[in-house]
Design a protein around this motif. Structure first.
Motif, mmCIF file in Angstrom:
data_model
loop_
_atom_site.group_PDB
_atom_site.id
_atom_site.type_symbol
_atom_site.label_atom_id
_atom_site.label_comp_id
_atom_site.label_asym_id
_atom_site.label_seq_id
_atom_site.Cartn_x
_atom_site.Cartn_y
_atom_site.Cartn_z
ATOM 1 N N GLU A 144 34.702 52.339 54.829
ATOM 2 C CA GLU A 144 34.661 52.962 53.506
ATOM 3 C C GLU A 144 33.961 54.316 53.597
ATOM 4 O OE1 GLU A 144 33.140 50.377 50.427
ATOM 5 O OE2 GLU A 144 32.895 52.108 49.115
ATOM 6 N N LYS B 268 40.880 39.173 48.895
ATOM 7 C CA LYS B 268 39.749 39.186 47.946
ATOM 8 C C LYS B 268 40.169 39.803 46.615
ATOM 9 C CE LYS B 268 35.013 39.649 49.627
ATOM 10 N NZ LYS B 268 34.076 40.501 50.325
ATOM 11 N N LYS B 269 40.864 40.953 46.708
ATOM 12 C CA LYS B 269 41.301 41.657 45.482
ATOM 13 C C LYS B 269 42.233 40.755 44.687
ATOM 14 C CE LYS B 269 41.538 46.301 47.130
ATOM 15 N NZ LYS B 269 42.382 47.301 47.687
ATOM 16 N N GLU C 170 33.452 46.747 56.874
ATOM 17 C CA GLU C 170 33.875 47.209 55.545
ATOM 18 C C GLU C 170 33.103 48.446 55.075
ATOM 19 O OE1 GLU C 170 33.740 44.293 52.429
ATOM 20 O OE2 GLU C 170 34.276 45.807 50.945
ATOM 21 N N LEU D 250 40.470 43.265 58.442
ATOM 22 C CA LEU D 250 39.672 43.657 57.275
ATOM 23 C C LEU D 250 40.574 43.968 56.089
ATOM 24 C CD1 LEU D 250 36.810 44.246 56.332
ATOM 25 C CD2 LEU D 250 37.138 46.609 57.019
ATOM 26 N N GLU D 251 41.631 44.708 56.348
ATOM 27 C CA GLU D 251 42.573 45.065 55.281
ATOM 28 C C GLU D 251 43.135 43.791 54.657
ATOM 29 O OE1 GLU D 251 46.212 47.424 56.299
ATOM 30 O OE2 GLU D 251 45.273 48.916 54.996
ATOM 31 N N ARG E 64 41.739 40.733 54.639
ATOM 32 C CA ARG E 64 40.712 40.034 53.866
ATOM 33 C C ARG E 64 40.444 40.734 52.542
ATOM 34 N NH1 ARG E 64 36.751 36.890 57.537
ATOM 35 N NH2 ARG E 64 38.075 36.680 59.351
ATOM 36 N N MET E 65 40.419 42.060 52.583
ATOM 37 C CA MET E 65 40.135 42.822 51.360
ATOM 38 C C MET E 65 41.239 42.585 50.343
ATOM 39 S SD MET E 65 37.347 43.944 52.135
ATOM 40 C CE MET E 65 37.105 44.525 50.494
ATOM 41 N N HIS F 148 40.795 44.763 64.214
ATOM 42 C CA HIS F 148 39.702 44.672 63.242
ATOM 43 C C HIS F 148 40.110 45.280 61.906
ATOM 44 C CE1 HIS F 148 37.775 44.304 67.133
ATOM 45 N NE2 HIS F 148 36.725 43.770 66.549
ATOM 46 N N GLU G 187 34.624 41.780 58.826
ATOM 47 C CA GLU G 187 34.065 42.166 57.510
ATOM 48 C C GLU G 187 32.828 43.064 57.659
ATOM 49 O OE1 GLU G 187 34.480 38.953 58.376
ATOM 50 O OE2 GLU G 187 32.578 37.886 58.242
ATOM 51 N N LYS G 188 32.184 43.035 58.835
ATOM 52 C CA LYS G 188 31.025 43.918 59.063
ATOM 53 C C LYS G 188 31.437 45.391 59.006
ATOM 54 C CE LYS G 188 28.805 40.978 62.484
ATOM 55 N NZ LYS G 188 28.355 40.937 63.879
#
Lengths: 176, 704
Positions: B186, B218-219, B182, B211-212, B214-215, B207, B179-180
């Motif tokens: 971006e 989250k969405k 992100e 991240l993808e 987790r994102m 990584h 997550e660091k």
């Protein structure tokens, strides 16, 4: 100014081949150190430049069109590496070497395209790159012999190091 | 509504709460889990890839300035290699004997010639540090190891066929901290614009994928939370409208029950897995059904006996699964058992107030027999039984990994071009590594199978060569004697590395930077094999049985779970029937209690077959929840039809409310893009619907 430079360097306009000896001194102000080398330069128009260092150790750099060939070492240790400028592993190193060798081709229109030229005196001209950001050198100064050939080339590198190359009288052949 | 709690806990799973375990190792028995965690802790596996279509310069320049990336392979410059060369030159005396004066002088002259040329400062410094050109050996190792199928052109790896540019980059920390990255990724995406002539930019790798994933979760959770909250509010308003607002209090015991269960696991284990927190409360939430039954049958003396046997049938299923060798599944079941028990006790202690939660109004639902409904229920149950033997479970962990179609397509292109066979790895301690050094080296040389091992970089006889260097450098004719004062100044960085004092000090204990990618903190070493075919893979695994690919390691999970399901489901079913036999003393009634579950399973499996969906790990979790809920509903419906619960309409209403509450709670999951969340929602919604069909349509049909 451009017309004047072209006139001064008319010596090189019609040459087909050129061979000259050089003595080079590189000064590194940060370390207060000098590195000396000597060798021979050969130019075969339109595109081939050979920079042959004899001392301290034999090394030959050949720029021919898009190709670069570097030969170093002697005897069993001799090795040759060839690159295309497209496939250069280390682009910044290649750009530096190629810029220097391209200068030695004395391609006047290219030089005039890439540099703003100032006359320091009758035989001394300082060239400042037009695109400083992308240029590998900070400045170049060339000194002409009274007979019209290049006597000395002084390169100011962006790192602050200075390279001074003294050339002997060249042996030339001309186009018919 | 009760099932909104998972989303609250899933959100905490996504944060960096230190007590919450987010690792994958819990999906595997201890031996494999430790190996997988260890495997992913090696920096060698922290490589990701950026794929650029168009001009890569802006992206490359920005990536090279990013401190979180320890290496970026585009427009390579010598400065990148300086830290490696520092250690490499420091260890030169351990690797090779000192040169003779003439060889030394020859190499110095060659380096002087190179230094005389107009070269960039980083290369200048590199040559000052390593005038003997020992870096060439390191460069050869790196080139051998680099297997990308794409040639280097103008400083970039390029696929000549598609024009895509590949930029490998190594992140400086483990994928669990992805997550660091992100804001960094971006920012890089924002650099890929028409202005920079960049057309497309895709990231993939451990990584980027984490991240993808987790994102997306989250969405999806945000989407679900908004809708879920709206539905919750509407449901509460509805309850108030029908004068049953007090039912909202039934959810109150779930929170302390869940909290106590979490605390119990923490006290026992030290950590709790995020997925346990995500799904455990959903299972615990099923006990609201008992509260609903008690609330709708306030005067019944029998309702708590019904509830108790409903509780026991659910507990039996959870206890059986708690014996799983998969630590996560075991933890989830133990958490659920504890929470379920605590919650049930809370409800029982507060049973008197529950009697006054609903007004004595007429109830809209009934458990009357309807022929067409009964036939439909039979059809659903039949489908459940039939399809159970046809559908193969697909329990691989890949489903947990969300990738957008673009990322999936790009990653597939890369792996197809780069690896004919996945690499094999071994993890060894230092002694084992050194003991096996010769055997692996010989095998690699004779078979031609590429081997990457830390032993390649380790000197064979370090003590012998160090003594030779020390004798020379501490004697009367150290190498410096063959240099001019000018040259001594120039090569000072090198001379400092080989000085008498440097050679006299203790060698460094930490692994040098050039092999750190193969080393893990607790003295574990990674060895990699790169077979080019299945035959070569077999050769390696025959000679070194411990060598395996990541895919083989991860495949342990679905294999083990499939084996476990083969005994868990039948035993759970048998124990449920046994408990119900104790209750009903009638085999037909005991078996009938499984009918709604079969209906639910029938709808789920039909959807899986029709829409080509996987019978996944999430479907399995859903089936556990559906089983618990369906047997409860079945017990209430059977007891009502047998006259044990006096007001059958009230029982019907409580089943209807329980089903509706659950459906409303899980419906928002159907809007998720992440596969596992969608599968969970789909399985639960269909399972609950099937349960209602079985309870309302099937049971009255059998007990008419």
């Amino acid at each position: 100014m451009e017309g004047e430079i072209a006139e001064k360097l008319k010596f090189y306009r019609k040459i087909r081949t050129l061979k000259t000896q050089f003595q080079q001194t590189k000064r590194i102000p940060d370390l207060d150190v000098e590195i000396k080398s000597e060798g021979e330069m050969e130019l075969v128009r339109p595109e081939k430049v050979t920079w042959k260092v004899k001392k301290p150790a034999p090394t030959e750099l050949i720029l021919d069109g898009n190709k670069v060939e570097i030969t170093s070492g002697e005897g069993r240790e001799k090795k040759t590496e060839s690159f295309s400028l497209d496939g250069a592993l280390d682009a910044s190193t290649m750009r530096s070497l190629v810029s220097m060798l391209a200068w030695l081709k004395l391609d006047i229109p290219s030089i005039q395209n890439g540099y703003t030229i100032y006359a320091v005196d009758k035989a001394t001209f300082k060239c400042v790159p037009k695109d400083e950001k992308n240029s590998v050198f900070q400045s170049l100064t060339f000194f002409l012999h009274s007979e019209g050939h290049l006597k000395k080339l002084a390169i100011g590198e962006k790192s602050g190091d200075q390279i001074e190359i003294q050339f002997s009288k060249p042996q030339v052949t001309f186009h018919p | 509504m009760k099932f909104l709690f998972p989303f609250l806990f899933l959100s905490s799973f996504l944060t960096a709460a230190p007590l919450i375990d987010k690792s994958e190792s819990k999906f595997f028995p201890q031996e494999f889990g430790e190996k997988l965690a260890l495997f992913k802790s090696f920096p060698a596996f922290w490589w990701n890839f950026a794929v650029v279509e168009g001009e890569p310069e802006a992206v490359c320049d920005a990536m090279k300035k990013t401190s979180e990336f320890s290496q970026v392979q585009c427009k390579p410059d010598p400065a990148t290699f300086l830290p490696l060369i520092e250690d490499w030159v420091r260890d030169l005396p351990a690797r090779v004997p000192p040169p003779t004066p003439s060889t030394f002088r020859q190499k110095i002259n060659a380096t002087l010639t190179q230094l005389s040329l107009p070269i960039p400062k980083p290369l200048f410094e590199l040559l000052r540090l390593d005038p003997l050109h020992s870096y060439e050996e390191l460069k050869n190792h790196a080139e051998r190891r680099l297997h990308l199928a794409f040639p280097l052109k103008q400083g970039y790896f390029q696929d000549e066929r598609t024009g895509r540019i590949l930029i490998p980059f190594q992140v400086g920390f483990a994928p669990s901290e992805a997550e660091k990255l992100e804001p960094i990724l971006e920012h890089l995406h924002n650099l890929c614009t028409p202005e920079t002539h960049c057309e497309r930019l895709v990231f993939f790798g451990p990584h980027a994928s984490a991240l993808e994933n987790r994102m997306q979760i989250k969405k999806d959770l945000e989407r679900v939370s908004y809708l879920g909250t709206t539905l919750l509010v509407l449901s509460c308003l509805f309850l108030l409208f029908v004068k049953k607002g007090g039912l909202g209090l039934l959810f109150v015991p779930i929170l302390p029950a869940t909290g106590l269960a979490a605390l119990s696991i923490l006290l026992w284990n030290g950590t709790i897995h995020g997925l346990t927190l995500a799904f455990g409360p959903g299972i615990i939430g099923m006990l609201v059904d008992y509260g609903l039954q008690a609330a709708f049958n306030p005067t019944s003396k029998y309702v708590w006996k019904s509830n108790t046997f409903g509780y026991l049938t659910t507990i039996v299923c959870l206890v059986v699964m708690a014996f799983s060798k998969i630590p996560l599944l075991s933890e989830l079941m133990i958490f659920s058992v504890l929470g379920f028990t605590y919650g049930y006790l809370f409800l029982y202690f507060f049973r008197k107030p529950l009697q006054n939660l609903t007004a004595q109004t007429s109830h809209a639902f009934s458990l009357n027999y309807r022929r067409s409904f009964f036939i439909f229920a039979l059809f659903c149950a039949g489908a459940g039984v039939f399809l159970l033997f046809l559908v193969e479970p697909k329990l691989d962990l890949k489903q947990f990994d969300f990738q957008t179609p673009e990322t999936e397509k790009t990653a597939a292109w890369f792996y197809k071009e780069s690896f004919k066979e996945p690499p094999l790895f071994e993890i060894q301690g230092t002694e084992e590594l050194l003991a096996g050094r010769e055997a692996r080296k010989t095998f690699s040389q004779t078979s031609g199978i590429l081997l990457e091992s830390a032993t390649h970089y380790m000197p064979e006889t370090p003590d012998v060569t160090r003594v030779q260097w020390k004798t020379l450098q501490c004697g009367n004719h150290p190498l410096e004697k063959y240099l001019t004062p000018n040259e001594t100044k120039l090569f000072l960085p090198f001379l400092n590395k080989i000085s008498c004092s440097a050679l006299s000090s203790d060698p460094a204990h930490d692994p040098p930077t050039y092999i750190k990618h193969l080393h893990q903190k607790q003295n574990h070493w990674l060895t990699l094999w790169f077979p080019k075919s299945g035959t070569e893979k077999t050769q390696v695994q025959s000679a070194f049985p411990q060598a395996r690919s990541l895919g083989e390691l991860v495949a342990v999970f679905p294999k083990l779970l499939t084996q476990e399901l083969k005994w868990m489901f039948p035993i759970s079913a048998f124990l449920i029937v046994f408990v119900l036999m104790l209750y009903y003393r009638n085999i037909a009634h005991a078996l009938l209690a499984l009918f709604p579950f079969l209906c639910g399973m029938g709808l789920i499996l039909t959807a899986i077959v029709l829409f080509h969906l996987p019978l996944s790990f999430m479907t399995l979790i859903a089936l556990i929840m559906v089983m618990g809920f369906s047997v409860d509903c079945a017990v209430f419906a059977i007891d009502s039809r047998l006259g044990k619960l006096e007001d059958s309409k009230a029982t019907a209403s409580s089943i209807a409310y329980a089903s509706a509450a659950s459906l409303i709670g899980f419906f928002p999951l159907l809007l998720c893009s992440h596969g596992i969340l969608f599968q969970l929602g789909m399985s639960l919604c269909l399972g609950l619907l099937g349960t209602a069909i079985g309870a309302f349509g099937g049971i009255p049909g059998f007990l008419r």
